[in-house]
Each structure stands twice: as structure tokens, then as C-alpha cells.
Design a protein around this motif. Structure first.
Motif, PDB file in Angstrom:
ATOM      1  N   ALA A   9      -9.946  -4.742 -11.172  1.00  0.00           N
ATOM      2  CA  ALA A   9     -10.957  -5.786 -11.003  1.00  0.00           C
ATOM      3  C   ALA A   9     -10.307  -7.095 -10.563  1.00  0.00           C
ATOM      4  O   ALA A   9     -10.806  -7.775  -9.670  1.00  0.00           O
ATOM      5  N   PHE A  10      -9.158  -7.411 -11.177  1.00  0.00           N
ATOM      6  CA  PHE A  10      -8.469  -8.646 -10.782  1.00  0.00           C
ATOM      7  C   PHE A  10      -7.998  -8.570  -9.338  1.00  0.00           C
ATOM      8  O   PHE A  10      -8.144  -9.516  -8.563  1.00  0.00           O
ATOM      9  N   LEU A  11      -7.429  -7.409  -8.984  1.00  0.00           N
ATOM     10  CA  LEU A  11      -6.919  -7.274  -7.620  1.00  0.00           C
ATOM     11  C   LEU A  11      -8.065  -7.350  -6.613  1.00  0.00           C
ATOM     12  O   LEU A  11      -7.932  -7.976  -5.559  1.00  0.00           O
ATOM     13  N   ILE A  12      -9.198  -6.739  -6.980  1.00  0.00           N
ATOM     14  CA  ILE A  12     -10.342  -6.782  -6.068  1.00  0.00           C
ATOM     15  C   ILE A  12     -10.786  -8.227  -5.867  1.00  0.00           C
ATOM     16  O   ILE A  12     -11.047  -8.661  -4.751  1.00  0.00           O
ATOM     17  N   ALA A  13     -10.827  -8.959  -6.977  1.00  0.00           N
ATOM     18  CA  ALA A  13     -11.227 -10.364  -6.871  1.00  0.00           C
ATOM     19  C   ALA A  13     -10.245 -11.120  -5.992  1.00  0.00           C
ATOM     20  O   ALA A  13     -10.625 -11.948  -5.167  1.00  0.00           O
ATOM     21  N   ALA A  14      -8.954 -10.808  -6.158  1.00  0.00           N
ATOM     22  CA  ALA A  14      -7.937 -11.514  -5.363  1.00  0.00           C
ATOM     23  C   ALA A  14      -8.066 -11.160  -3.896  1.00  0.00           C
ATOM     24  O   ALA A  14      -7.814 -12.000  -3.024  1.00  0.00           O
ATOM     25  N   ALA A  15      -8.453  -9.916  -3.621  1.00  0.00           N
ATOM     26  CA  ALA A  15      -8.529  -9.481  -2.225  1.00  0.00           C
ATOM     27  C   ALA A  15      -9.905  -9.734  -1.640  1.00  0.00           C
ATOM     28  O   ALA A  15     -10.238  -9.222  -0.573  1.00  0.00           O
ATOM     29  N   GLY A  16     -10.694 -10.531  -2.347  1.00  0.00           N
ATOM     30  CA  GLY A  16     -12.097 -10.718  -1.961  1.00  0.00           C
ATOM     31  C   GLY A  16     -12.314 -11.141  -0.528  1.00  0.00           C
ATOM     32  O   GLY A  16     -13.325 -10.820   0.072  1.00  0.00           O
ATOM     33  N   ARG A  17     -11.352 -11.861   0.038  1.00  0.00           N
ATOM     34  CA  ARG A  17     -11.596 -12.399   1.364  1.00  0.00           C
ATOM     35  C   ARG A  17     -11.432 -11.352   2.468  1.00  0.00           C
ATOM     36  O   ARG A  17     -11.887 -11.533   3.580  1.00  0.00           O
ATOM     37  N   TRP A  18     -10.716 -10.298   2.165  1.00  0.00           N
ATOM     38  CA  TRP A  18     -10.469  -9.283   3.193  1.00  0.00           C
ATOM     39  C   TRP A  18     -11.188  -7.989   2.807  1.00  0.00           C
ATOM     40  O   TRP A  18     -10.650  -7.179   2.043  1.00  0.00           O
ATOM     41  N   PRO A  19     -12.385  -7.762   3.326  1.00  0.00           N
ATOM     42  CA  PRO A  19     -13.197  -6.625   2.872  1.00  0.00           C
ATOM     43  C   PRO A  19     -12.465  -5.284   2.934  1.00  0.00           C
ATOM     44  O   PRO A  19     -12.577  -4.482   2.013  1.00  0.00           O
ATOM     45  N   ASN A  20     -11.703  -5.055   4.000  1.00  0.00           N
ATOM     46  CA  ASN A  20     -11.061  -3.742   4.101  1.00  0.00           C
ATOM     47  C   ASN A  20     -10.052  -3.547   2.985  1.00  0.00           C
ATOM     48  O   ASN A  20      -9.988  -2.498   2.357  1.00  0.00           O
ATOM     49  N   LEU A  21      -9.257  -4.589   2.753  1.00  0.00           N
ATOM     50  CA  LEU A  21      -8.257  -4.522   1.685  1.00  0.00           C
ATOM     51  C   LEU A  21      -8.950  -4.353   0.338  1.00  0.00           C
ATOM     52  O   LEU A  21      -8.569  -3.524  -0.492  1.00  0.00           O
ATOM     53  N   ARG A  22     -10.028  -5.141   0.160  1.00  0.00           N
ATOM     54  CA  ARG A  22     -10.748  -5.109  -1.113  1.00  0.00           C
ATOM     55  C   ARG A  22     -11.244  -3.705  -1.419  1.00  0.00           C
ATOM     56  O   ARG A  22     -11.079  -3.179  -2.515  1.00  0.00           O
ATOM     57  N   GLU A  23     -11.805  -3.062  -0.408  1.00  0.00           N
ATOM     58  CA  GLU A  23     -12.364  -1.742  -0.653  1.00  0.00           C
ATOM     59  C   GLU A  23     -11.282  -0.672  -0.773  1.00  0.00           C
ATOM     60  O   GLU A  23     -11.456   0.296  -1.517  1.00  0.00           O
ATOM     61  N   SER A  24     -10.155  -0.914  -0.094  1.00  0.00           N
ATOM     62  CA  SER A  24      -9.032   0.016  -0.308  1.00  0.00           C
ATOM     63  C   SER A  24      -8.558  -0.089  -1.748  1.00  0.00           C
ATOM     64  O   SER A  24      -8.275   0.920  -2.398  1.00  0.00           O
ATOM     65  N   VAL A  25      -8.476  -1.329  -2.243  1.00  0.00           N
ATOM     66  CA  VAL A  25      -8.043  -1.522  -3.633  1.00  0.00           C
ATOM     67  C   VAL A  25      -8.984  -0.785  -4.580  1.00  0.00           C
ATOM     68  O   VAL A  25      -8.553  -0.099  -5.503  1.00  0.00           O
ATOM     69  N   THR A  26     -10.285  -0.881  -4.302  1.00  0.00           N
ATOM     70  CA  THR A  26     -11.255  -0.195  -5.151  1.00  0.00           C
ATOM     71  C   THR A  26     -10.956   1.301  -5.197  1.00  0.00           C
ATOM     72  O   THR A  26     -10.886   1.914  -6.268  1.00  0.00           O
ATOM     73  N   ILE A  27     -10.768   1.878  -4.026  1.00  0.00           N
ATOM     74  CA  ILE A  27     -10.587   3.335  -3.998  1.00  0.00           C
ATOM     75  C   ILE A  27      -9.258   3.716  -4.620  1.00  0.00           C
ATOM     76  O   ILE A  27      -9.170   4.695  -5.380  1.00  0.00           O
ATOM     77  N   ILE A  28      -8.216   2.928  -4.335  1.00  0.00           N
ATOM     78  CA  ILE A  28      -6.912   3.239  -4.940  1.00  0.00           C
ATOM     79  C   ILE A  28      -7.007   3.169  -6.461  1.00  0.00           C
ATOM     80  O   ILE A  28      -6.507   4.037  -7.180  1.00  0.00           O
ATOM     81  N   THR A  29      -7.696   2.146  -6.945  1.00  0.00           N
ATOM     82  CA  THR A  29      -7.856   2.026  -8.397  1.00  0.00           C
ATOM     83  C   THR A  29      -8.592   3.232  -8.955  1.00  0.00           C
ATOM     84  O   THR A  29      -8.223   3.793  -9.989  1.00  0.00           O
ATOM     85  N   ALA A  30      -9.637   3.631  -8.239  1.00  0.00           N
ATOM     86  CA  ALA A  30     -10.430   4.765  -8.721  1.00  0.00           C
ATOM     87  C   ALA A  30      -9.571   6.025  -8.785  1.00  0.00           C
ATOM     88  O   ALA A  30      -9.626   6.785  -9.758  1.00  0.00           O
ATOM     89  N   VAL A  31      -8.750   6.235  -7.753  1.00  0.00           N
ATOM     90  CA  VAL A  31      -7.888   7.423  -7.746  1.00  0.00           C
ATOM     91  C   VAL A  31      -6.871   7.335  -8.879  1.00  0.00           C
ATOM     92  O   VAL A  31      -6.636   8.305  -9.604  1.00  0.00           O
TER      93      VAL A  31
END
Lengths: 125, 513, 518
Positions: free
Chosen positions: C30-52
Motif C-alpha cells: 500500500a505504501f509503495l502504491i501510494a509512492a508510485a501514485g504518479r506513474w500509473p503503469n508502475l503503480r499497477e505493476s506494484v499492485t500485481i507484484i504485491t499480490a503475487v
């Protein structure tokens, strides 16, 4: 007549209640402050009268100063009296603060009648 | 953290915590001699004084925990029966620390708020009165002499009336609120004085410990049964104290006084003044009358008032249109929680009360600080001023939100710990109805807090072009220290729970300093 | 140690990870997603990586699962007797497995949905989503009632911004209902029940067989009060949507579909039924309930909820609302299983948690897919849509089969076990409820399938008033964006897969049932 024997206490309580009534019933702020002073004065009287000593045989206590009478005979308890010196100071300061605030209310509202002030506040909001 | 102080200071700690702000306050007045910037000097001076006071009270708590006996300090070395004795035990060392922490943090916080809200030529007077108020509050807590309590109570009250009235520079309603507070407060104090008078008649002493001993002796001699004097003294004291701690239905002075006072004053007073009132009640009910006079019927009455207070004030809080007033009504409810706790008169209940004194102080202090920051930036504390403010002042409003969760009693905030103990205390006594009232209060808190949170984060400002800056750091830091503490002590409540349990044991065993 | 190595494709380690890690991973995410908020692609990659990463952690924990709860790992002692502590046990594992595996699919789906509908505040969405998953893990692995309560409340709070995501007055109103009911019930009922538990038993730990045996045997606690505490727990878990505290669930349908899908069909409601099962087994003790003849009412309330919610669902034209009422009814299957108070029915309840999760998320994914591609929300508009969106509607059909309880879907397995449970308990009522509801389920789901595949699509003559606000290009829509189709195909496949390979979840359920006192 035992209750009458405590007339000094009755008096104190009556003064307290007169003051108390004034605080509640008066709508003028200054009169409320005056009643508050009366209310507190009643309590001083209560304390002062509490210190007075009367022995069972009826001899009254003397003032607790360095006299022969006080050395040998019964004397009044000075403690409540001394306490009241402090309490009077407190009461006077309370009144001073109250009056200062009332003066400011008069300046800002142009009145010190409680109902008029309430009305002014209602108009504001 | 161990605080090492020289022996010469350590011996005088109980009196130092009072003398520091007392003389500090008097000296603060002289900063008025400086033509420009006197206000800032007065502020810096107050920070220094309250900081020293905080160190002293922390050291004192350590000292008390280290020694089995309470610390006793005899003013002028007079024996306690004649002179004034200060005594510090596990209970008041704890309360003093709470007051000192709040005093220090609100003083740090006060700078910008006071600049904006109090007329320029009065800053030195403001800080002078401010320190005197703190001296009064600490003094009440530290002293073991009942008449001294009255005097210090009046010192703190008179100064607080003045502080509230200083809000009149912004809003004239502050003056009326201050006068109303003054009148009701003085009535309360006078009732307390009367109660003390009756006790003095009975026992011939003013020292709390002595009073208790005398009462014990009288009970053993059989002169206490059906003694009207003891009954009357207790009645006067209870009414007076209830006025001072704003227990429903004697709370009428509180909402307006908290609302129209300068923001820093609201934070200080809301967090400390009523708590000290509760502390006095502890002393009178448990230390003096404990085990001597059957207080159970009176405590049931208090519990009833508290239950009504929780419900009525929470409902009132839901309907307010001024955020400070919402918090003020919520304070009335929270005080009622504290009263409810000790009026159950079991160990868990008193523990709950003592814990909540601390928890509510930090939560409400922090929240009033957040509201004060908004008042500084937007100029008001009405609901409209808060619309959508969350996007403009996110750090402040995050603190407000976390504080609100504490009021609700969301787990992992300190509010939850208080509520837990309170419900547990009620259930131990088999009062399921009381437990239900506590929980109902929690639900009402959800309603009034959530209403604000929705407005803050989801509302749209009336004037969308208005830009508001985040609060200055001198406000954010103390605010977040308090709010952070409310979360910390929700996650690790060992310290608060242990201190409160120690204090509760002390009170219920008829212990006295 | 009976290690269940059903998912061998996950790397296994000798080293056992801590359940705390399962909470930490999405929290850090959640923190990383918030930090990557400005770059949608990065943000969503972080989400999926976290989920995995989370699925990997849960998979590792799975290898060390035993039938009885593992030793609790305390993170922090709040006050003596109350600590944040975590442990492993089969029921929690089922829940954690479902939530963590579906989070991956849901994240893929969310990307398609949120971008396809150009939703605002997407960073807040992903952050809150990760926080919700962290709360779910906390609930799943909680070792005592306090921990469960903490994460239960946290879940209500962090899903609030998701429910009110649109920020409209209706969304805020729905959010109030949502939070009001969920927090109201938990604060007013679950909390006092917890305190009462603590007062009478001196512990809040989840214990095999429940904690009430001693005070009940001593007579310190009367059976009636015990029954009351049980009732407070059952209604305190508002997330289980037992009637009449079910109103929040239809209200929450105002949220974006990925939220409805994962949270309101899977994570949040499953938190409810999971808590009900967990409390019944590890705090109350089902054998105590049988012994002292308490809690029989729950069977009737659950049965009533099943039938009434199904009836209401019949009359809903809004697809998501119909699904919401279906969820309410399906949840009560699980509660019913628990209320029968037999190990075999408890086992059925545990399996149904899984079966319903996969089926219902498929249905919601399909509903969101229709909304994204065709901007349609009502069932009456779905005529012939199956021809334009074959993948979506095929998946939808599989979902409905699972809801009804027909092979070849996971729903059949759980219904089978439930029937067995009802026979064992000799409860004619439960059998009748199950049969009635099966018919009702068919009655409200099959017409949708029929409409989609066998009715002709409406002609566009421009006179249909309620289509005016639609953009023209939606009229000739095709299939939804690819991430959506991938996600719903996977969940549909899993629903079918559950029929053929039910071992993983039945394995957990059997472990659970074996450990329970007979």
C-alpha cells in the motif's frame, strides 16, 4: 429552642440562599455578580461563626491573642477566621474579574441585560 | 528514560512543579516592557517554564514509583496538622504528568494561534495568566490540604475565566461565555468551600489524610452513624465538584466556554481543567470518605447522571453547527464516561476512569489543536469552514481524523482501551444496561465524528478558489505528538494500564498521600 | 504434521514464514502504491507484484498447516490479556487462500475496469484495496478475538473510501449506511460479547472446542446468558449480512465493480461468515451449544434469510443488486452450515466459503464487464448481449450454475456437503430451505442467461429514452478490454476447476472437521 441556639448558622444559610437566589433569578449581569458576592459572604459568615467557642457551661471563648485569658481559659478557634482572610481575597478577585468582563460586555454589546444579549447573539447567528 | 536530578532539586520536586509556573507567570508579565516582540519572548519563556515543569513531573513520577511511601513535602517544615502538606503518590504523580505534558505541548502550539487570535498588546498578559492557570491546575493535584485545594482551584479558575474572555477579541460571545463560566464556577467553588467547612467542623483538620483518620476514629467511636454533618458535607462537595467537572446536568457552562475561547485555551482547558476536577472528586470520594461513609447510593446517582450525560450530550453534539462545539459537547460525554467508571466503584471501573483521564486528555487536546489550526488558516470553526478542508490541510485533518477514531473507540486507538475497561467494569457488576449506554455513546460518537469527517474529506468548499495553507510546524508537531500518543497507547497500553491499576488500588484501599 | 502440498507449483521452503508477513506484504504494498501514485503503469505493476508476493507467502504458510491451531505469535501486548497475535489453522487458511489468489485476478481486472471507465482517484483506490487485503489477512490469521475485532473494524474503515469512491451524494449516503450498520453492529454487539467472554472466561484466545466449557460447567455462567452471548456474536458480525442487518450489502453496490467483486462478494462478506464460523468453533464451541441446547434459532434465521433474500433477488432489475441479494442468500448457506452444529456441516460451510467466492466473483466480473463495454446496468437491457460478449456471458453462465449448485461447478460440491450435513443433523427444515432456494436461484439467474443468448438484441431507433445519455459508440460495443476478459475467464475456469479438483479446499475442511470434538 435548640434550633434557635444555632441561629448564627441559620443566618449564614439565609444569606447564602438569598445570594444564590439572586444569581439565578436576576437577569442583569451586574446584579448577578453582586448576588454572587453575597453568596460568598454568607459562606464567610458560616466559617467565622464556626470558629466561635462556647463551653458547655456557657462561658464564651476569648480572642486567640496572647493574653492571660487565652492562656488559661477557652478561646475561639482562629483557624477558620484565618482561612476566611484568604477566601475574602479570592472573592474580591472573583468580583474584580467579573466586573472587568461585564465592562467589556457593555462595550461590545451596549447592554448588560442577559435577555438582550441573548437576542443580540441570536441575531448574529 | 531515567532522569537524574541533583538531590537538592529532587527533595523539592513536589513544590517546584507549582512554583515554576507560579513565579514564571508573574515574571512573564514583565516581557510587556519590551516594545516589539515581547509576545514572542513571553512565549519562549512559557515554553521554557513548562518544559522544566515537565522534566520535574517526569522525575517525580519515577521517584514515586521507586519508593513505597508517598512523597510528602511540608511547606515551611510545619507539621501537616498545622501547615500545608504536599503529598504525591501514584495517582497524582500520574495526573501531574498528564497535565504537564499537555501544558508543555499546548504552550508550544500556542504561538501562532495566540498571535492571530489575541490582541497584540495583550500577549505578555496572556502568557502570564496562562502560566498561572497551569500553576493552579498542578497545585490542586499536588496538595494534600483541602483548603489549599480551594485556593488553588480559584487561582486556576479565575485565570481560565480570563483566558476564555480573551477570546472576546475575536468573538464577543466569548465574554458572555466567560461570565457564565465564572458565575457557575464560583458557585461550584463556594459549594466546595462549604463542604470543606463542614468537614473542618467534624474533624478539626484540613489535611486529607488527617481528615480520613479522624473520620475512622469517629466511626469506631460510633459517632458517625446517621451523622448529618458528614452527609451535608458530602452533598455540598459532590454538587460543587460536579459543577467543576461539568457533569451532566451541571455542564451548561462548558460548551460555550470551550467554543469561544482562543484555540490554544480550548486545547489546554479541555484537556486538563475538567480532568483535575475529576481528580479532586477521586480524592474526596475515596481518600477522605473511602471506607468511612457509605457512598454507594450517591455513586449510583452519579452513575445515573453520567449515563444520561453520555446520551444527551452525544445527541447534542450531533446537532451542532460549530466544530468546536461538537468537540465541547463530546467532552461533556467523555467526562461522563470518566465519572461512570469510578462510580461503579470496582477496581476495573476506577482503572477505566484513570486511564480515560489520560486518553481523553491527549485525544481531545490534539483535536482542539487541529481545529485551532483550521481557525488560524480559515478564520473560523463553523462547519462551512471545514468543507473540503482535508485536501488543503491534509496533515492537520489526518490528525483530526485519527483523533476522531479515538473518540469513537476504534481498536488500536487509546479510546478503545478506555471503553474496554469501562464495559468490563459494568459487566463485572452485572450492569448490562450501563454497558449498553457506554456502547450507545460509542455509536453516537460514530455519528458526530463521521459527520465531520465526511464534510472534511468529501465536502466541496463554498468558495472553490480559496487556497488555504497547511498549518505551521509549531502547531503540527505538538498536535501529532498527542495524536501519535493516542495511537501508541492504543497499541501498547501497558504503561497507562499499569499506572491506572496502581492508582486504582491506592484509591480503593483507602490509600491517601 | 499433515502438510497439505496441494499447490505444488509454488516454491516450497523449509523455512516457515510468519503469518505476520502476510499482513505486512500488502501493507508495504500500500505504501509503495501510494509512492508510485504518479506513474500509473508502475503503480499497477506494484499492485500485481504485491499480490503475487502475498500469494507466495500464503502458499508457504500453507505448507506448515496443521489441523489444530498453531502456537500464536504475538506481535504486541496491548494490555495484559489482550494482544495482537496470529496463528495458522485450516479455516483461516481457506479464507487467506481465496482472498490472496483472487486479489491477483482482481488487480488485473481492476486495471481494465478503472482505465476503461476513466475513474478518478485511482491511487486512493489501489491503496485502499491493498489495505483491505492486509485487514483480510489479519482477520484470517487472528489468534484471538481481539485481533479479529481490530482487523474486522479496520476492514470496515478502509473499505469506506472504496464504497464512496464516486463521491456523489448517493455514494456518500450508501457509505453511511454501510459504515453505520457494520460498525454499529460490531460496536454494540460484538464488543460487549467480547468483554463478556473475557469477564466470564478470562481469555479471548481462539481455543479448540471453545472457551466456555469451564464457566458453564461451574455454573458461573447460565446457559441462557451463554445463548445471549452467542446471539450477540452472531449479530455482531454484521458483515455476514444475516437478516435484518443485511441492508449495507445492496447499499455498497454503489461502489465500482472491482470493489463489489472482491470486497463485497469475497473479502468483506467472507470476513463475516468466516468470523461466524471461527467464533462458533473456537470461542463458543459448537458442542457446548449442542450440550446446553442453545443457538437453535440461528438455523431458522439463516434459513429465513436464504429464502427471503432469494425472493427479493427475483424482483431486482439492476444486475448488481440482484447479485447482492444472491450474495446475502448464499452467505446464509454458510451460516446455516455452521448453525447445524455438526462437524460435517461445518465442513460444508468451509467449502462453501470457497465455492461461493469463485462463483460470485465471476458473476461480478461479468457485470462489470457489461458495464464497461456496454454501459448497461439493468437486466432488462441485456437482450442478446451474449452474442456481442460471448466470453463474458459464458463466464456468467458458469457462475450462475455454481450459484444454483449444478455440476460441473464448485457450487455443486458445497451444496452436496450441505445436504449431507442437513441429513446428519436430521433437520427437515434445512433440507426444505436448500431445495426451495435452489429452485429460486434457478428462477432468478437462468432468465438472465436466456435473455443474453436467446433473445434478439433491441433495434436502435433512437426513441429509447434511457439510452440517450450513452455515447454512440457504446451501441456497437464488442467484448470488454482484455484484462477484464482474462480475469473473468480465469475465475470461471477456477469455478469449474473446483468441481474437478476440490481437494485443496475439501482437504482444509476435513482437517477442520477432524479436529472438532465429535
Amino acid at each position: 429552642m435548640e434550633s434557635f441556639g444555632y441561629f448564627n448558622y441559620w443566618l449564614a444559610i439565609v444569606i447564602i440562599m438569598i445570594g444564590f437566589y439572586g444569581v439565578i433569578a436576576r437577569r442583569n449581569l451586574l446584579k448577578q455578580a453582586i448576588s454572587l458576592g453575597l453568596f460568598q459572604t454568607g459562606v464567610f459568615l458560616f466559617y467565622v461563626t464556626m470558629g466561635v467557642y462556647r463551653s458547655p457551661d456557657g462561658t464564651a471563648g476569648v480572642a486567640p491573642i496572647w493574653t492571660d485569658a487565652a492562656k488559661t481559659g477557652p478561646f475561639d478557634n482562629p483557624l477558620p477566621h484565618v482561612l476566611m482572610l484568604t477566601a475574602i481575597v479570592v472573592s474580591v478577585s472573583t468580583l474584580a474579574v467579573a466586573v472587568a468582563i461585564i465592562v467589556n460586555i457593555q462595550r461590545k454589546y451596549g447592554t448588560i441585560e442577559e435577555d438582550e444579549i441573548l437576542e443580540a447573539d441570536k441575531r448574529d447567528s | 528514560m531515567d532522569i537524574e536530578l541533583p538531590e537538592s532539586i529532587r527533595a523539592h520536586l513536589p513544590v517546584l512543579v507549582v512554583l515554576l509556573p507560579l513565579f514564571g507567570g508573574l515574571l512573564a508579565m514583565f516581557t510587556g516592557l519590551v516594545q516589539r516582540g515581547g509576545g514572542v519572548i513571553a512565549w519562549a519563556w512559557s515554553v521554557l517554564i513548562t518544559g522544566l515543569m515537565l522534566v520535574c513531573s517526569a522525575a517525580m513520577l519515577q521517584l514515586v514509583h521507586a519508593s513505597p511511601e508517598p512523597l510528602v513535602y511540608r511547606l515551611g517544615s510545619w507539621p501537616e496538622a498545622y501547615g500545608i502538606g504536599y503529598s504525591v503518590d501514584a495517582l497524582n504523580a500520574y495526573v501531574i504528568l498528564v497535565v504537564s505534558i499537555i501544558a508543555f505541548l499546548t504552550t508550544v502550539y500556542a504561538k501562532d494561534s495566540v498571535m492571530a487570535e489575541v490582541a497584540n498588546d495583550r500577549h505578555h498578559l496572556f502568557y502570564s495568566v496562562w502560566l498561572l492557570a497551569i500553576a493552579g491546575l498542578i497545585g490542586i493535584t499536588v496538595t494534600g490540604d483541602t483548603f489549599n485545594i480551594y485556593v488553588l482551584l480559584e487561582i486556576s479558575s479565575l485565570t481560565v475565566y480570563t483566558l476564555v474572555a480573551l477570546g472576546g477579541d475575536r468573538d464577543r460571545r466569548a465574554l458572555v461565555a466567560a461570565l457564565k463560566y465564572l458565575i457557575l464556577g464560583s458557585i461550584g467553588a463556594t459549594f466546595i468551600l462549604l463542604g470543606i467547612g463542614y468537614l473542618l467542623m467534624l474533624t478539626g483538620t484540613l489535611n486529607m489524610g488527617d481528615m480520613h483518620d479522624q473520620l475512622v476514629r469517629m466511626r469506631e467511636a460510633g459517632t458517625l452513624a446517621n451523622n448529618r454533618t458528614v452527609f451535608v458535607s458530602f452533598a455540598f462537595l459532590m454538587v460543587g465538584l460536579s459543577l467543576k467537572m461539568a457533569l451532566f446536568p451541571l455542564h451548561l457552562w462548558l460548551p460555550n466556554a470551550y467554543t469561544y475561547a482562543p484555540s490554544a485555551v480550548s486545547a489546554l482547558v479541555a484537556a486538563t481543567a475538567t480532568k483535575v476536577g475529576v481528580y479532586m472528586t477521586f480524592r474526596f470520594v475515596f481518600t477522605i470518605y473511602g471506607g468511612v461513609y457509605d457512598t454507594s447510593a450517591d455513586l449510583q446517582l452519579l452513575a445515573l447522571c453520567a449515563c444520561l450525560g453520555i446520551v444527551v450530550s452525544s445527541v447534542a453534539a450531533v446537532r451542532q453547527m460549530n466544530v468546536k462545539k461538537v468537540l465541547a459537547y463530546s467532552s461533556v460525554g467523555q467526562i461522563a464516561y470518566i465519572v461512570l467508571g469510578f462510580s461503579l466503584a470496582n477496581h476495573t471501573g476506577v482503572t477505566a476512569s484513570v486511564i480515560h483521564i489520560f486518553n481523553h486528555a491527549i485525544i481531545k487536546g490534539g483535536m482542539f489543536m487541529a481545529v485551532g489550526a483550521v481557525a488560524l488558516r480559515t478564520g473560523g470553526t463553523k462547519i462551512e469552514d471545514f468543507k473540503g478542508i482535508g485536501r488543503q490541510m491534509p496533515v492537520t485533518m489526518a490528525a483530526f481524523t485519527v483523533g476522531g477514531c479515538g473518540l469513537i473507540g476504534v481498536p488500536l486507538t487509546s479510546g478503545f482501551i478506555s471503553k474496554w475497561y469501562l464495559v468490563q467494569a459494568a459487566m463485572e457488576e452485572g450492569y448490562w444496561g450501563v454497558a449498553a449506554v457506554v456502547l450507545l455513546g460509542g455509536v453516537l460518537a460514530i455519528v458526530y465524528v463521521w459527520r465531520l469527517i465526511e464534510i472534511i474529506w468529501f465536502g466541496t468548499p463554498d468558495d472553490p478558489n480559496k487556497r488555504v495553507k497547511e498549518a505551521p510546524l509549531s502547531m503540527l508537531v505538538p498536535m501529532w505528538i498527542l495524536i501519535g500518543a493516542s495511537v501508541y497507547f492504543g497499541i501498547d497500553a501497558t504503561w497507562t494500564a499499569d499506572s491506572a491499576r496502581a492508582a486504582a488500588s491506592l484509591l480503593l484501599n483507602g490509600g491517601h498521600g | 504434521m499433515i502438510a497439505l502440498n496441494a499447490i505444488e507449483w509454488l516454491p516450497t521452503f523449509e523455512l516457515q514464514l510468519s503469518p505476520i508477513l502476510a499482513i505486512a506484504v500488502p501493507l508495504i504494498g500500500a505504501f509503495l502504491i501510494a509512492a508510485a501514485g504518479r506513474w500509473p503503469n508502475l503503480r499497477e505493476s506494484v499492485t500485481i507484484i504485491t499480490a503475487v508476493a502475498l500469494l507466495w507467502v500464503v502458499g508457504n504458510l500453507n505448507n506448515f498447516l496443521e489441523a489444530t491451531p498453531s502456537k500464536a505469535e504475538a506481535l504486541v501486548d496491548v494490555v495484559p490479556g489482550m494482544s495482537l497475535a496470529f496463528h495458522l489453522e485450516p479455516l483461516g487458511m481457506i479464507y487467506a487462500m481465496i482472498a490472496s489468489s483472487l486479489w491477483i485476478l482482481n488487480s488485473i481486472y481492476s486495471i481494465g475496469y478503472m482505465r476503461g471507465n476513466k475513474e478518478k482517484h485511482q491511487t486512493r483506490f489501489y491503496v485502499c484495496f491493498a489495505l483491505s487485503i492486509a485487514s483480510v489477512m489479519g482477520i484470517a490469521f487472528s489468534a484471538n478475538m481481539f485481533t479479529l475485532f481490530v482487523f474486522y473494524e479496520a476492514l470496515s474503515l478502509v473499505t469506506f473510501p472504496l464504497v464512496t469512491h464516486k463521491g456523489t451524494p448517493e455514494a456518500l449516503k450508501a457509505g453511511r449506511t454501510y459504515l453505520g450498520i457494520l460498525m454499529g453492529t460490531s460496536v454494540c454487539l460484538m464488543l460487549p460479547a467480547m468483554v463478556a467472554t473475557y469477564v466470564y472466561t478470562g481469555t479471548l484466545d481462539f481455543t479448540q472446542g471453545g472457551v466456555f466449557a469451564q464457566p458453564l460447567a461451574d455454573g458461573a455462567l447460565s446457559p441462557a446468558l451463554f445463548g445471549l452471548i452467542f446471539a450477540m456474536y452472531m449479530y455482531g458480525v454484521g458483515k455476514a449480512a444475516l437478516m435484518p442487518s443485511h441492508r449495507w450489502l445492496p447499499a455498497a453496490m454503489v461502489a465500482p465493480t472491482p470493489v463489489s467483486a472482491l470486497l463485497h462478494a469475497v473479502a468483506v462478506v467472507k470476513a463475516g461468515v468466516f468470523s461466524i464460523c471461527k467464533i462458533s468453533i473456537y470461542i463458543i464451541g459448537v458442542d457446548q451449544l449442542r450440550l446446553y441446547d442453545q443457538g437453535g434459532w440461528l438455523l431458522y434465521v439463516a434459513g429465513g434469510t436464504i429464502v427471503i433474500a432469494s425472493f427479493i433477488a427475483l424482483f431486482q432489475d439492476n444486475l448488481k443488486r440482484r447479485l447482492a441479494y444472491s450474495t446475502i442468500s448464499q452467505l446464509s448457506y454458510i451460516t446455516l452450515g455452521a448453525a447445524l452444529l455438526w462437524p460435517i456441516s461445518m465442513r460444508a460451510a468451509a467449502i462453501h466459503i470457497a465455492a461461493h467466492a469463485f462463483g460470485k466473483i465471476t458473476l461480478f466480473f461479468a457485470a462489470g464487464s457489461i458495464y464497461t463495454a456496454a454501459h448497461k446496468t439493468n437486466i432488462s437491457e441485456l437482450d442478446g448481449i451474449g452474442r456481442k460478449m460471448p466470453w463474458t456471458m459464458a463466464a456468467f453462465t458458469i457462475g450462475t450454475l455454481s450459484m444454483i449448485g449444478l455440476p460441473p461447478t464448485g457450487g455443486f460440491i458445497s451444496k452436496w456437503y450441505l445436504m449431507q450435513g442437513a441429513w446428519t443433523a436430521e433437520s427437515g427444515f434445512a433440507i426444505a430451505v436448500l431445495l426451495t432456494s435452489t429452485l429460486l436461484n434457478a428462477a432468478y439467474f437462468l432468465p438472465i442467461v436466456y435473455r443474453a443468448f436467446f433473445r434478439k438484441p433491441p433495434e436502435h431507433d433512437g426513441h429509447e429514452g434511457d439510452h440517450h445519455h450513452d455515447h454512440h459508440d457504446h451501441h456497437d460495443h464488442g467484448e470488454a478490454p482484455l484484462p477484464i476478459v482474462i480475469a473473468l475467464t480465469c475465475t470461471a475456469a477456477a469455478t469449474v476447476g473446483l468441481f474437478f479438483y476440490p481437494d485443496l479446499f475439501t482437504g482444509y475442511a476435513s482437517m477442520l472437521a477432524e479436529a472438532m470434538p465429535k
